[in-house]
Design a protein around this motif. Structure first.
Motif, short mmCIF file in Angstrom:
data_model
loop_
_atom_site.label_atom_id
_atom_site.label_comp_id
_atom_site.label_asym_id
_atom_site.label_seq_id
_atom_site.Cartn_x
_atom_site.Cartn_y
_atom_site.Cartn_z
N LYS A 5 -17.93 25.02 15.82
CA LYS A 5 -17.44 26.39 15.97
C LYS A 5 -16.45 26.46 17.12
N LYS A 6 -15.25 26.97 16.84
CA LYS A 6 -14.23 27.12 17.88
C LYS A 6 -13.63 28.52 17.80
N ASP A 7 -13.40 29.12 18.97
CA ASP A 7 -12.74 30.42 19.00
C ASP A 7 -11.28 30.25 18.62
N SER A 8 -10.85 30.99 17.59
CA SER A 8 -9.47 30.91 17.15
C SER A 8 -8.62 31.97 17.84
N SER A 9 -9.13 33.20 17.88
CA SER A 9 -8.50 34.32 18.57
C SER A 9 -9.57 35.37 18.77
N VAL A 12 -12.14 36.20 16.00
CA VAL A 12 -11.98 35.24 14.91
C VAL A 12 -12.46 33.87 15.38
N VAL A 13 -13.34 33.26 14.57
CA VAL A 13 -13.90 31.94 14.88
C VAL A 13 -13.46 30.96 13.80
N ALA A 14 -13.05 29.79 14.24
CA ALA A 14 -12.72 28.71 13.30
C ALA A 14 -13.98 27.86 13.13
N GLN A 16 -15.45 24.73 11.43
CA GLN A 16 -15.13 23.48 10.74
C GLN A 16 -16.41 22.90 10.14
N THR A 106 -12.07 24.22 6.87
CA THR A 106 -12.09 25.07 8.06
C THR A 106 -12.06 26.51 7.59
N LEU A 108 -11.87 30.44 8.66
CA LEU A 108 -11.56 31.40 9.71
C LEU A 108 -12.38 32.66 9.46
#
Length: 438
Positions: A5-9, A12-14, A16, A106, A108
């Motif tokens: 889990k990565k913060d995209s903005s 919004v979480v990306a 994978q 991935t 979003l």
């Protein structure tokens, strides 16, 4: 299955997602079996096509079906294991499936915003005055009296002059620049009502026409002309070429009909009341109810502004888009009744869209704040609350729908939970107002 889990903005979480070949084997076998059952290839009976031909002939279709099934399975598992509260699936990228390497993608995902709940108790809001004065009641009565006025034609030789409320027929023409007197028909030829007209009827009431002309024709007689009526157009609400400009008009009164207000007895009879005192009582009771309702709305609006000021955070884009769309639909409906033209909307399109998005963002943010307060205060919405709300809505429809009709619509559209959230938010706002310092 693995995920990262990565913060995209903001909001919004990306996500994978990766599943190994062994984890997708069952999905692959199931898809192959379905294609073997349903595939139709010349020279083979349905269901008897060799597997190697199926793989060769439908390679891309099989891969796409496996991608869809794998995403449906592993996306939900990833949401659950990551404890993500998904608001909306924004996009899916980097999708890859092979039976040898497995599945990856991935996603979003729009998520609920993280924010600190603002201080919501003991807010300082200013209470207004709900008292209804005798003067206000009398003004309402006299305004109502005008609805029963009669009009009679004035004659040129009886010395009558135009008064407030009269209907007047005039010729008028305007010019730009008091000295040069350039006809407005040359300056704004497409604005005929501003330029001038002949045999034009208007009522001498505030808001019915250019205020300087309305004032000028008071006291005029039939046949009288004034050629020095000065008008200054506002800087905001005026044709572009006339904004903030001074103009001069020539006005001639051609005829008018004098307004005759009924006396008290005739007024009471026309209004179907026992007496004017009874009418005053009716108006006072309604005005007091309106004042209380307006004050309740005023207190809520003050509380809302303070809450929004204390908590500024990003919200999910999809919710803002949805709310913006709803706002614009309402605007389009109102435009039909307010005289807002398509030309005006097109000319002010950018501002209208910007205002709609700004209002939508505020509304979505407010909803999160109020639901946060509801959770903090353990505020719930019972079935009785739902029924009471629907009964109130039905009462305002003038018999067009019943509470049962509205409940059926909510159930059919799967919106019962959403309506309960709305009730919880309303209760939370009521609590904030009740505990505020006034």
């Amino acid at each position: 299955m693995k995920f990262e889990k990565k913060d995209s903005s903001a909001c919004v979480v990306a996500l994978q997602i990766k599943a190994e070949a062994a984890e997708v084997a069952d999905v692959y076998k199931s898809v192959l079996a379905a294609f073997m059952r349903e595939a139709v290839i010349p020279g083979f009976r349905k269901g008897k096509v060799p597997l190697n031909i199926i793989k060769q002939k439908f390679q891309q279709e099989i891969a796409r079906e496996c991608e869809q099934r794998c995403f449906g399975k592993f996306y939900q598992e990833a949401l659950k294991e990551s404890a993500i509260e998904a608001v909306n699936l924004q996009n899916v990228t980097d999708v890859l499936f092979t039976p040898e390497t497995g599945f990856s993608c991935t996603a979003l995902v729009e998520v609920k915003p993280e924010f600190s709940l603002p201080k919501y108790k003991k807010l300082a809001i200013k209470a207004g005055d709900t008292q209804v004065t005798d003067e206000q009641v009398e003004e309402r009565v006299e305004s109502f009296r005008k609805a029963f006025a009669k009009f009679e034609d004035a004659k040129a030789d009886d010395g009558s002059v135009v008064g407030a409320g009269d209907f007047v027929e005039i010729d008028y023409s305007g010019a730009l620049d008091i000295k040069a007197r350039t006809p407005l028909s040359e300056v704004v030829p497409d604005q005929k009502a501003v330029c001038g007209a002949n045999d034009f009827w208007l009522q001498v009431e505030d808001g019915r026409f250019l205020p300087e002309i309305l004032e000028a024709i008071k006291g005029m007689k039939i046949g009288e002309t004034k050629d020095d009526v000065k008008v200054k157009f506002p800087k905001d609400n005026a044709p572009e070429a006339l904004k903030g400009k001074k103009c001069v008009y020539t006005v001639t009164v051609k005829a008018f009909r004098r307004r005759q207000l009924p006396d008290d007895a005739a007024f009471a009879e026309a209004a179907k009341v026992e007496s004017l005192d009874a009418l005053r009582k009716q108006f006072r009771e309604q005005m007091e109810k309106d004042a209380v309702a307006a004050e309740a709305e005023n207190l809520k609006n003050q509380a809302i502004e303070l809450l929004l000021k204390k908590a500024d955070f990003e919200v999910p884009p999809s919710l803002v888009r949805r709310q913006t769309s709803s706002y614009l639909e309402d605007l389009a409906q109102r435009a039909q009744y307010t005289g807002m033209t398509a030309e005006y909307i097109e000319k002010n399109r950018d501002k209208i869209l910007a205002d709609a998005e700004s209002n939508a963002t505020r509304q979505v943010r407010l909803s999160y704040i109020l639901l946060g307060i509801a959770a903090e205060e353990k505020i719930e919405a019972s079935d009785a609350d739902v029924n009471a709300g629907l009964e109130k809505m039905a009462a305002g429809s003038n018999g067009k729908v019943t509470a049962a009709d509205l409940l059926k619509q909510l159930v059919e559209n799967g919106q019962v939970a959403l309506y309960k959230e709305q009730i919880r938010a309303e209760k939370a706002l009521d609590l904030v107002v009740a505990e505020a310092k006034k």
